[in-house]
Design a protein around this motif. Structure first.
Motif, PDB file in Angstrom:
ATOM      1  N   GLN A  11       0.800  -1.213   0.000  1.00  0.00           N
ATOM      2  CA  GLN A  11       0.000   0.000   0.000  1.00  0.00           C
ATOM      3  C   GLN A  11       0.837   1.269   0.000  1.00  0.00           C
ATOM      4  O   GLN A  11       0.623   2.169  -0.809  1.00  0.00           O
ATOM      5  CB  GLN A  11      -0.941   0.005   1.206  1.00  0.00           C
ATOM      6  CG  GLN A  11      -1.894   1.200   1.201  1.00  0.00           C
ATOM      7  CD  GLN A  11      -2.911   1.117   2.308  1.00  0.00           C
ATOM      8  OE1 GLN A  11      -2.970   0.146   3.051  1.00  0.00           O
ATOM      9  NE2 GLN A  11      -3.729   2.151   2.427  1.00  0.00           N
ATOM     10  N   GLU A  15       0.855   3.794  -3.150  1.00  0.00           N
ATOM     11  CA  GLU A  15       0.309   5.146  -3.040  1.00  0.00           C
ATOM     12  C   GLU A  15       1.327   6.186  -3.483  1.00  0.00           C
ATOM     13  O   GLU A  15       1.006   7.157  -4.160  1.00  0.00           O
ATOM     14  CB  GLU A  15      -0.125   5.412  -1.600  1.00  0.00           C
ATOM     15  CG  GLU A  15      -1.387   4.637  -1.195  1.00  0.00           C
ATOM     16  CD  GLU A  15      -1.751   4.851   0.268  1.00  0.00           C
ATOM     17  OE1 GLU A  15      -0.935   5.466   0.991  1.00  0.00           O
ATOM     18  OE2 GLU A  15      -2.839   4.416   0.672  1.00  0.00           O
ATOM     19  N   ASP A  20      -3.310   4.810  -6.882  1.00  0.00           N
ATOM     20  CA  ASP A  20      -4.716   5.180  -6.671  1.00  0.00           C
ATOM     21  C   ASP A  20      -5.217   6.017  -7.848  1.00  0.00           C
ATOM     22  O   ASP A  20      -6.344   5.826  -8.318  1.00  0.00           O
ATOM     23  CB  ASP A  20      -4.861   5.985  -5.368  1.00  0.00           C
ATOM     24  CG  ASP A  20      -4.779   5.100  -4.133  1.00  0.00           C
ATOM     25  OD1 ASP A  20      -5.557   4.141  -4.058  1.00  0.00           O
ATOM     26  OD2 ASP A  20      -3.935   5.375  -3.265  1.00  0.00           O
ATOM     27  N   TYR A  21      -4.370   6.934  -8.308  1.00  0.00           N
ATOM     28  CA  TYR A  21      -4.757   7.760  -9.455  1.00  0.00           C
ATOM     29  C   TYR A  21      -4.925   6.885 -10.698  1.00  0.00           C
ATOM     30  O   TYR A  21      -5.894   7.035 -11.461  1.00  0.00           O
ATOM     31  CB  TYR A  21      -3.698   8.833  -9.709  1.00  0.00           C
ATOM     32  CG  TYR A  21      -4.129   9.859 -10.727  1.00  0.00           C
ATOM     33  CD1 TYR A  21      -4.738  11.040 -10.339  1.00  0.00           C
ATOM     34  CD2 TYR A  21      -3.945   9.640 -12.094  1.00  0.00           C
ATOM     35  CE1 TYR A  21      -5.151  11.983 -11.265  1.00  0.00           C
ATOM     36  CE2 TYR A  21      -4.354  10.566 -13.032  1.00  0.00           C
ATOM     37  CZ  TYR A  21      -4.953  11.743 -12.603  1.00  0.00           C
ATOM     38  OH  TYR A  21      -5.376  12.657 -13.537  1.00  0.00           O
ATOM     39  N   GLU A  38     -13.940   7.586  -5.786  1.00  0.00           N
ATOM     40  CA  GLU A  38     -13.284   7.208  -4.523  1.00  0.00           C
ATOM     41  C   GLU A  38     -11.765   7.111  -4.709  1.00  0.00           C
ATOM     42  O   GLU A  38     -10.990   7.561  -3.852  1.00  0.00           O
ATOM     43  CB  GLU A  38     -13.838   5.876  -4.029  1.00  0.00           C
ATOM     44  CG  GLU A  38     -15.301   5.932  -3.611  1.00  0.00           C
ATOM     45  CD  GLU A  38     -15.848   4.551  -3.274  1.00  0.00           C
ATOM     46  OE1 GLU A  38     -15.035   3.590  -3.207  1.00  0.00           O
ATOM     47  OE2 GLU A  38     -17.067   4.425  -3.101  1.00  0.00           O
ATOM     48  N   ALA A  39     -11.348   6.519  -5.834  1.00  0.00           N
ATOM     49  CA  ALA A  39      -9.910   6.350  -6.079  1.00  0.00           C
ATOM     50  C   ALA A  39      -9.215   7.698  -6.265  1.00  0.00           C
ATOM     51  O   ALA A  39      -8.145   7.944  -5.708  1.00  0.00           O
ATOM     52  CB  ALA A  39      -9.696   5.472  -7.311  1.00  0.00           C
ATOM     53  N   ALA A  41     -10.260  10.611  -5.145  1.00  0.00           N
ATOM     54  CA  ALA A  41     -10.290  11.318  -3.863  1.00  0.00           C
ATOM     55  C   ALA A  41      -9.156  10.834  -2.960  1.00  0.00           C
ATOM     56  O   ALA A  41      -8.481  11.629  -2.290  1.00  0.00           O
ATOM     57  CB  ALA A  41     -11.644  11.114  -3.194  1.00  0.00           C
ATOM     58  N   LYS A  42      -8.914   9.535  -2.960  1.00  0.00           N
ATOM     59  CA  LYS A  42      -7.832   8.976  -2.149  1.00  0.00           C
ATOM     60  C   LYS A  42      -6.471   9.425  -2.662  1.00  0.00           C
ATOM     61  O   LYS A  42      -5.547   9.691  -1.888  1.00  0.00           O
ATOM     62  CB  LYS A  42      -7.928   7.454  -2.154  1.00  0.00           C
ATOM     63  CG  LYS A  42      -6.983   6.784  -1.168  1.00  0.00           C
ATOM     64  CD  LYS A  42      -7.212   5.278  -1.134  1.00  0.00           C
ATOM     65  CE  LYS A  42      -6.255   4.616  -0.135  1.00  0.00           C
ATOM     66  NZ  LYS A  42      -6.421   3.145  -0.113  1.00  0.00           N
ATOM     67  N   SER A  43      -6.346   9.541  -3.981  1.00  0.00           N
ATOM     68  CA  SER A  43      -5.051   9.899  -4.569  1.00  0.00           C
ATOM     69  C   SER A  43      -4.620  11.315  -4.200  1.00  0.00           C
ATOM     70  O   SER A  43      -3.429  11.624  -4.203  1.00  0.00           O
ATOM     71  CB  SER A  43      -5.100   9.757  -6.098  1.00  0.00           C
ATOM     72  OG  SER A  43      -5.798  10.832  -6.708  1.00  0.00           O
ATOM     73  N   THR A  45      -4.596  12.823  -1.348  1.00  0.00           N
ATOM     74  CA  THR A  45      -3.743  12.818  -0.149  1.00  0.00           C
ATOM     75  C   THR A  45      -2.621  11.795  -0.264  1.00  0.00           C
ATOM     76  O   THR A  45      -1.530  12.006   0.257  1.00  0.00           O
ATOM     77  CB  THR A  45      -4.592  12.520   1.097  1.00  0.00           C
ATOM     78  OG1 THR A  45      -5.327  11.294   0.890  1.00  0.00           O
ATOM     79  CG2 THR A  45      -5.574  13.650   1.368  1.00  0.00           C
ATOM     80  N   ALA A  46      -2.871  10.705  -0.983  1.00  0.00           N
ATOM     81  CA  ALA A  46      -1.861   9.644  -1.074  1.00  0.00           C
ATOM     82  C   ALA A  46      -0.675  10.052  -1.950  1.00  0.00           C
ATOM     83  O   ALA A  46       0.467   9.675  -1.679  1.00  0.00           O
ATOM     84  CB  ALA A  46      -2.498   8.371  -1.620  1.00  0.00           C
TER      85      ALA A  46
END
Length: 713
Positions: A11, A15, A20-21, A38-39, A41-43, A45-46
């Motif tokens: 993980q 990231e 994620d992007y 969702e992916a 949005a996570k990218s 910050t990741a």
């Protein structure tokens, strides 16, 4: 699934790399927007390097989900933060679209603080004016719209602003300054009917107040009438203006347009006299020689050959007019040869050689026609072969091939080609292959011998053996990724990483540049792929025949983009799909968002009035300017227009294409210059250099498409 497994097992590293992007990107392609959201949005910050791109993708998803109010908020936030340069224009465009579709107008209040390029800022200001209209502030909106046009009347924003004002103000009640502004703007954007109404108002007001209209205003009105085929009124307008202006350049230009108006009415002798007046106007510009050439054409075609010849001698006597003099000689030469007259051909050829400015393929072709007329068959074959060899896909070279393959030249052509196939000279070997092809043993041997010679030259060999570079060998992997765009390239997301593509796939490395072009094409970025491929082709040694390079490279140069749509629409209309593909290639380079200086839009480059007329005739819903940027509209209209032109011009492609570029009336005029229905005479006698070049490029591309794809796209 493999990507999801990698994210689960490693993980932190995944990231950091931006998986994620990448997952969001792939889910978008799989049409799973909620999971993609969702992916992305996570990218944010990741993978901080890609945060702006992740934010942009979230907004784009909201557009796709038809949530304009959410999308507008996201785009406004992104623009306020100062996104990467590559995101500014698409974010601005989608913000305006979202506001138009229901987004909150208050989001535009701080747009003056955003660091936007001028075109994007103007689009935002147009949206602000439309918001003012929605809220009932018509006076404020009108002033905003007028300010946009006063700043510049030449871009798409100015056209849209003028159209919006025209809905608010009727021509008969508009103030003089507003009438003039709208009239000139509509003229620039080729909306001639609207322009005429507003300029009529402006001119009437100035006459009523003993005012004097500007040259530009009167000239635009006369041109409007000309393009509306009101030639009598146009002539009167130009004649009046010529009497008013004191500037020699403006006077010569106006006299020339007056002469054109007379010519379009069919009064050739009076038009010739009017063109003579242009030549005698004393202007030092190009209008004087253009007037001489135009007078020459009309007099010659009307049977006054001695008078025409006098114009010709004047034309070639001035060294500054050499190019037009050479074209005039070619006009006279073609006129003689299609009528079987050869006695003056030597003089015309001598002048063409001395003056220059005529393509080698044209000179060789017409020399072949002369030799054939004189019954000198071996010499005719050599000249036609020279034409084909110099530019095999040129329309005259294609016509030369047809002549060589037909009686009475067919047998002599084979004898010439067989003999050439045994020559050590590269140009002879190429001629032999062009005339015999791969299915003939002599032709096949000529090609193999020529390829062997070319492979001994390293620059030529690179193109003959062009291959994409394997992924593992890309220089991308051995470099530090210093920008978000480079990071996106490493993820294989070429759409957003294009700005840094040439750093890792440079034009200096033939194979890497070819690989970059191929990757862009695979990602659907056809316009950018074609741009890279054409630079690469320009660097190719001239000795390498275009047919000898790998098929994959030729398909990058002549893409089958939008092939399904083109096949569907051309089949429906009964036109050649290869011809429409060739037109799109030359009109827009396969860029759906293309717009010309004359406000022609989209893949097939239609101006709005023509598009609306065609749409009405084929049952499309009301077409607006933005619709022309949508491939399904552009291709449907392109196919319909080709079908219409085919009916009007008997399927003659050269006349159809001239009409597509310069208008139907002009195409008919050029046809009237001809003594025959032969395409070579028509192509040679097209009077506009721009249209002649356009027709040559489209027909050359058409020949390439047929050679590369053979069957439907």
């Amino acid at each position: 699934h493999l990507l999801e497994e990698e994210l689960a097992e490693n993980q932190e590293q995944a990231e950091q790399l931006g998986f994620d992007y990448l997952r969001g990107h792939l889910l978008t392609r799989l049409k799973r927007p909620q999971e993609a959201h969702e992916a992305f949005a996570k990218s944010i910050t990741a993978t901080p390097d890609l945060a702006a791109y992740g934010f942009y993708r979230l907004a784009v998803i909201q557009v796709a989900l038809n949530h304009p109010e959410v999308a507008a908020g996201l785009f406004a936030t992104l623009l306020g933060r100062g996104p990467p340069t590559s995101l500014v224009t698409p974010s601005s465009r989608l913000l305006v679209q979202s506001i138009r579709n229901g987004g909150d107008c208050r989001l535009l209040r701080n747009s003056g603080n955003w660091n936007l390029p001028r075109p994007d800022l103007r689009a935002i200001q147009l949206a602000q004016a439309q918001c003012a209209l929605k809220s009932g502030q018509a006076a404020q909106a009108t002033e905003l719209l007028l300010t946009l046009i006063r700043t510049t009347d030449r871009d798409e924003t100015a056209r849209a602003a003028a159209e919006q004002i025209a809905h608010l103000i009727r021509p008969e009640t508009a103030k003089g300054s507003v009438s003039r502004l709208l009239g000139i703007t509509f003229h620039r954007h080729r909306e001639f009917s609207q322009s005429i109404l507003f300029l009529n108002r402006s001119l009437a007001l100035q006459e009523g107040r003993a005012g004097r209209a500007s040259f530009e205003e009167r000239y635009a009105q006369a041109r409007n009438l000309f393009w509306q085929t009101q030639y009598q009124a146009a002539e009167a307008g130009f004649a009046q203006l010529a009497d008013l202006t004191k500037n020699s350049e403006d006077r010569a230009r106006t006299l020339y347009q007056r002469a054109r108006s007379i010519e379009m009415k069919g009064d050739w002798l009076r038009a010739a006299a009017a063109y003579d007046a242009v030549a005698e106007s004393g202007s030092a510009s190009d209008w004087a020689p253009a007037g001489l050439f135009a007078s020459l054409r009309l007099l010659w075609r009307s049977g006054y050959e001695e008078e025409a010849y006098n114009r010709y001698k004047t034309l070639i006597s001035n060294r500054r007019w050499r190019t037009l003099g050479s074209r005039a000689a070619l006009f006279l030469l073609a006129s003689d040869l299609v009528r079987g007259r050869t006695e003056r051909a030597s003089e015309w050829f001598l002048q063409i050689r001395q003056l220059g400015g005529v393509e080698a393929v044209e000179v060789a072709y017409w020399r072949g026609r002369l030799e054939q007329l004189q019954g000198r068959v071996p010499q005719a074959v050599r000249r036609y072969a020279e034409s084909v060899r110099s530019d095999p896909f040129h329309p005259l070279a294609q016509l030369a091939l047809k002549r060589l393959a037909s009686d009475p030249l067919k047998e002599a052509t084979r004898q010439y080609a067989v003999q050439a196939s045994q020559s050590p000279r590269s140009e002879d070997l190429y001629s032999a292959w062009l005339l015999l092809g791969d299915n003939d043993p002599y032709g096949s041997r000529a090609r193999k011998t020529l390829e062997s010679k070319l492979r001994r030259n390293i620059p030529s060999q690179r193109y003959l053996e062009l291959k994409t570079v394997p992924t593992r060998d890309w220089p991308l992997w051995g470099s530090a990724l210093t920008t978000p765009e480079e990071h996106l390239l490493a993820l294989g997301i070429w759409e957003e990483g294009t700005a840094r593509l040439l750093k890792y796939f440079p034009m200096s490395d033939t194979s890497l540049a070819y690989t970059g072009s191929e990757l862009l094409a695979q990602s659907g970025l056809i316009n950018r792929s074609l741009y890279v491929a054409e630079i690469l082709a320009d660097q190719m040694p001239k000795r390498v025949p275009p047919q000898f390079v790998p098929l994959g490279f030729r398909r990058l140069l002549f893409p089958a983009a939008f092939g399904t749509l083109i096949e569907k629409e051309t089949k429906k209309r009964g036109v050649d799909p290869h011809l429409l593909a060739a037109i799109i290639r030359e009109e827009s380079r396969f860029d759906p968002d293309a717009i010309s200086a004359a406000s022609a839009r989209g893949l097939a480059q239609f101006v709005l009035p023509t598009a609306r007329r065609l749409a009405n005739e084929i049952g499309l819903s009301s077409v607006e300017a933005d619709d022309l940027y949508r491939p399904r509209y552009a291709i449907a209209l392109g196919a319909a227009y080709l079908a219409e032109l085919s009916r009007k011009f008997g399927g003659r492609k050269e006349v159809m294409l001239a009409a597509y570029n310069a208008g139907e009336h002009q195409a008919r005029l050029w046809r009237s210059y001809c003594y025959s229905n032969e395409p070579d005479e028509y192509i040679t006698k097209i009077g506009f250099r721009e249209t002649r070049g356009y027709l040559t490029r489209v027909l050359s591309s058409y020949a390439q498409y047929r050679d590369i794809y053979g069957t439907p796209l």
